[in-house]
Design a protein around this motif. Structure first.
Motif, PDB file in Angstrom:
ATOM      1  N   GLU A 182       0.823  -1.277  -0.090  1.00  0.00           N
ATOM      2  CA  GLU A 182       0.242   0.209   0.082  1.00  0.00           C
ATOM      3  C   GLU A 182       0.865   1.319   0.071  1.00  0.00           C
ATOM      4  O   GLU A 182       1.790   1.454   0.622  1.00  0.00           O
ATOM      5  CB  GLU A 182      -0.954  -0.145   1.343  1.00  0.00           C
ATOM      6  N   VAL A 183       0.462   2.414  -0.963  1.00  0.00           N
ATOM      7  CA  VAL A 183       1.354   3.509  -1.017  1.00  0.00           C
ATOM      8  C   VAL A 183       1.037   4.415  -0.220  1.00  0.00           C
ATOM      9  O   VAL A 183      -0.251   4.643   0.071  1.00  0.00           O
ATOM     10  CB  VAL A 183       1.272   3.748  -2.454  1.00  0.00           C
ATOM     11  N   ASP A 184       2.148   5.142   0.456  1.00  0.00           N
ATOM     12  CA  ASP A 184       1.599   5.909   1.252  1.00  0.00           C
ATOM     13  C   ASP A 184       2.385   7.302   1.115  1.00  0.00           C
ATOM     14  O   ASP A 184       2.314   8.490   2.139  1.00  0.00           O
ATOM     15  CB  ASP A 184       1.600   5.776   3.052  1.00  0.00           C
ATOM     16  N   LEU A 185       3.387   7.350   0.279  1.00  0.00           N
ATOM     17  CA  LEU A 185       4.090   8.777  -0.030  1.00  0.00           C
ATOM     18  C   LEU A 185       4.776   8.430  -1.303  1.00  0.00           C
ATOM     19  O   LEU A 185       4.954   7.303  -1.850  1.00  0.00           O
ATOM     20  CB  LEU A 185       5.096   8.790   1.167  1.00  0.00           C
ATOM     21  N   ILE A 186       4.357   9.654  -2.149  1.00  0.00           N
ATOM     22  CA  ILE A 186       5.144   9.749  -3.690  1.00  0.00           C
ATOM     23  C   ILE A 186       5.754  10.878  -3.566  1.00  0.00           C
ATOM     24  O   ILE A 186       5.358  12.169  -3.303  1.00  0.00           O
ATOM     25  CB  ILE A 186       3.987   9.839  -4.511  1.00  0.00           C
TER      26      ILE A 186
END
Length: 410
Positions: A182-186
């Protein structure tokens, strides 16, 4: 040091992959598959937050290969659905995935629906789809238990298990697919995009593709882009038909053109059972497959978006009817009886629900076509409505082409 790369795409150092795809549903996996075909040697990574592919929209639909008859000629939906239906059948044949081209009936049960039915005939012909007009006696030849004033038979509609298709796309793509990511920062820089997952893994890529479905607007905002829309989730509730012999194939009502849903229909699946549904009710969570699933963050996002209130003001009568049919089995059965008079409440058993990721603009417009927007080093897929599964192969090529253009211009 830079490598000349393959397929016209240079491969730079200092990154983990060339293209990073967020989302392991059928659109994200089709994009990864298309990248391997269009530019062999392109390094692709797919991040999927669930433990396997196709856990949400892809794996929770009615499994129909749509013909494209409903969609405005020239629209992305029309072009991709007509092309995608033929390609999906070919893909399934090549990979031994069970499928069937069944055809379907679209049935008018009230005189007020006849002009819309005739418009569908014209639209189908403009989209190059074989359509046959039927009277009541001819309806009975296809479906003896179905009642209607008139109907059209659409010969290119079919059925398939899209979960199986997604799994095959994952296997054939050659991409590195990371589940539980799960992505939490870009963090987007001129030379690359860095993405961090909740586990702390960081993946750096030359281009990012957002195919996150129910979470796509959040991913866009994490990337620093204003998507200009919000995902408003609608739950589609299904029932299984206890007497599947009542229905031979696929039977649909005439859709309401003011609302981008097809209405309660009857679908015989690959396994021989018949699905009845879906309705379309507002979900209280983006992954809210039951009324009891409420997520304050998701609900807060919906209520804070001005488009939600404008949409509700415009469509409240339709929505109230859908909610009534959700809460009352008798009302749901009555809706089904318009097509299938012999059905009773006892014939309908609740089945697994799905949630549709519906993009809604600030002015309350329900986006009715594919919505793809580009930003620096990024391609965002912000609306992939039905027939996204049917159209997944050509839509995957379209997204992949845009991602490759990002690579070449970097």
């Amino acid at each position: 040091m830079q490598d000349a790369g393959v397929g016209g795409v240079s491969v730079g150092g200092g990154v983990d992959c060339d293209v990073l795809v967020i989302g392991g549903g059928i659109v994200g996996l089709s994009t990864a598959h298309a990248l391997s075909s269009l530019a062999p040697g392109t390094r692709v990574t797919v991040l999927e937050k669930e433990s396997g592919p196709a856990r949400h929209q892809t794996g929770r639909n009615s499994g129909v290969i749509h013909s494209g008859i409903y969609y405005r000629p020239g629209s992305l939906k029309a072009r991709f659905a007509v092309r995608g239906a033929a390609e999906m059948v070919k893909f399934c044949t090549e990979h031994g995935i069970p499928h069937e081209v069944t055809g379907k009936l679209i049935v008018a049960t009230d005189r007020s629906e006849l002009p819309r039915l005739h418009s569908l005939v014209q639209r189908g012909r403009e989209n190059g789809i074989p359509v046959r007009e039927l009277g009541p006696a001819q309806i009975a030849e296809y479906e003896p238990e179905i009642s209607g004033l008139a109907a059209i038979h659409v010969g290119t509609t079919g059925i398939v298990d899209y979960g199986r298709v997604a799994a095959q796309l994952a296997e054939s793509s050659g991409a590195e697919i990371v589940y539980g990511a799960e992505v939490d920062l870009i963090s987007r820089r001129p030379s690359a995009v860095a993405v961090r997952t909740t586990s702390g893994r960081v993946v750096r890529a030359r281009a990012l593709v957002n195919c996150a479905g129910l979470q796509c607007d959040r991913i866009a905002r994490l990337a620093g882009d204003d998507p200009g829309m919000r995902i408003i989730p609608f739950r589609g509730e299904y029932h299984d038909l206890a007497r599947p012999s009542l229905v031979r194939g696929l039977v649909y009502p005439v859709p309401d053109p003011a609302f981008p849903f097809l209405g309660v229909h009857l679908t015989r699946g690959i396994g021989g059972g018949v699905h009845v549904g879906p309705n379309a009710v507002p979900a209280l969570a983006r992954e809210g497959y039951r009324w009891s699933t409420v997520r304050p963050r998701d609900l807060g996002t919906e209520l804070a978006w001005p488009g939600s209130w404008r949409m509700a003001a415009r469509h409240w009568r339709y929505g109230a009817g859908e909610i009534h049919r959700s809460l009352s089995k008798a009302a749901f059965t009555e809706a089904v009886r318009r097509l299938l008079p012999g059905v009773t409440e006892a014939d309908l058993t609740p089945a697994e629900a799905g949630v549709r990721a519906q993009a809604v603009l600030r002015d309350g417009t329900l986006v009715d076509d594919f919505l793809i927007r580009e930003a620096p080093r990024t391609v965002h897929v912000l609306n992939a409505p039905s027939p996204a599964a049917t159209a997944s192969l050509p839509i995957g090529r379209e997204i992949a082409t845009r991602a490759l253009r990002v690579l070449r211009s970097a």
